[in-house]
Design a protein around this motif. Structure first.
Motif, short mmCIF file in Angstrom:
data_model
loop_
_atom_site.label_atom_id
_atom_site.label_comp_id
_atom_site.label_asym_id
_atom_site.label_seq_id
_atom_site.Cartn_x
_atom_site.Cartn_y
_atom_site.Cartn_z
N UNK A 8 0.84 -1.19 0.00
CA UNK A 8 0.00 0.00 0.00
C UNK A 8 0.88 1.25 0.00
N UNK A 9 0.40 2.25 -0.73
CA UNK A 9 1.08 3.54 -0.74
C UNK A 9 0.03 4.64 -0.78
N UNK A 10 0.22 5.64 0.08
CA UNK A 10 -0.64 6.82 0.07
C UNK A 10 0.18 7.96 -0.50
N UNK A 11 -0.29 8.52 -1.62
CA UNK A 11 0.43 9.59 -2.29
C UNK A 11 0.16 10.91 -1.58
N UNK A 12 1.03 11.18 -0.61
CA UNK A 12 1.06 12.45 0.10
C UNK A 12 2.53 12.80 0.25
N UNK A 13 2.82 13.98 0.68
CA UNK A 13 4.22 14.34 0.91
C UNK A 13 4.38 14.71 2.38
N UNK A 14 4.60 13.67 3.18
CA UNK A 14 4.77 13.85 4.63
C UNK A 14 6.08 13.18 5.02
N UNK A 15 7.05 13.94 5.52
CA UNK A 15 8.29 13.31 5.97
C UNK A 15 7.98 12.26 7.04
N UNK A 16 8.65 11.13 6.99
CA UNK A 16 8.35 10.05 7.92
C UNK A 16 8.53 10.50 9.38
N UNK A 17 9.41 11.44 9.61
CA UNK A 17 9.62 11.94 10.97
C UNK A 17 8.37 12.61 11.53
N UNK A 18 7.42 12.98 10.67
CA UNK A 18 6.18 13.62 11.10
C UNK A 18 5.04 12.62 11.31
N UNK A 19 5.29 11.35 11.01
CA UNK A 19 4.27 10.32 11.16
C UNK A 19 4.28 9.79 12.60
#
Length: 108
Positions: A8-19
């Motif tokens: 699965x992939x969600x096309x957003x631009x969120x740095x992983x450090x913000x997850x």
């Protein structure tokens, strides 16, 4: 099928450090049939996703259309999901040392 892989992939631009992966992991552990997840973060895209193992096709499909679809909607991203038969590729995967399959016994 007793082993199903879901990409699965969600096309957003969120740095992983913000997850908030710790909270998400806790929630995902409650999902029926989920055996494991390997987190993915897109290089140069910051898309988020994962490689999951489920115990059945039904549980993988329910996760994709339930939890994942809702997560993509909350994030305002587009969701891509692919399902794979883990049983049919078992022998080939063990032969290459996949961590998702038991290792072949050592030769005597």
């Amino acid at each position: 099928m007793s082993k199903v892989f879901l990409y699965a992939e969600i096309q957003v631009s969120i740095p992983f450090s913000k997850i908030d992966w710790q909270t998400i992991n806790g929630t995902m552990k409650k999902e029926k049939g989920l055996k494991s997840k390997t987190w993915l973060s897109g290089i140069n895209t910051n898309s988020i996703g994962g490689f999951y193992e489920f115990d059945s096709l039904e549980n993988a499909q329910a996760y994709a259309t339930g939890y994942l679809a809702a997560a993509a909607q909350r994030l305002g991203g587009s969701l891509t999901v692919r399902l794979f038969d883990g049983d049919v590729v078992g022998e080939a995967s063990r032969g290459i040392g996949s961590p998702f399959y038991e290792r072949e016994p050592a030769l005597a």
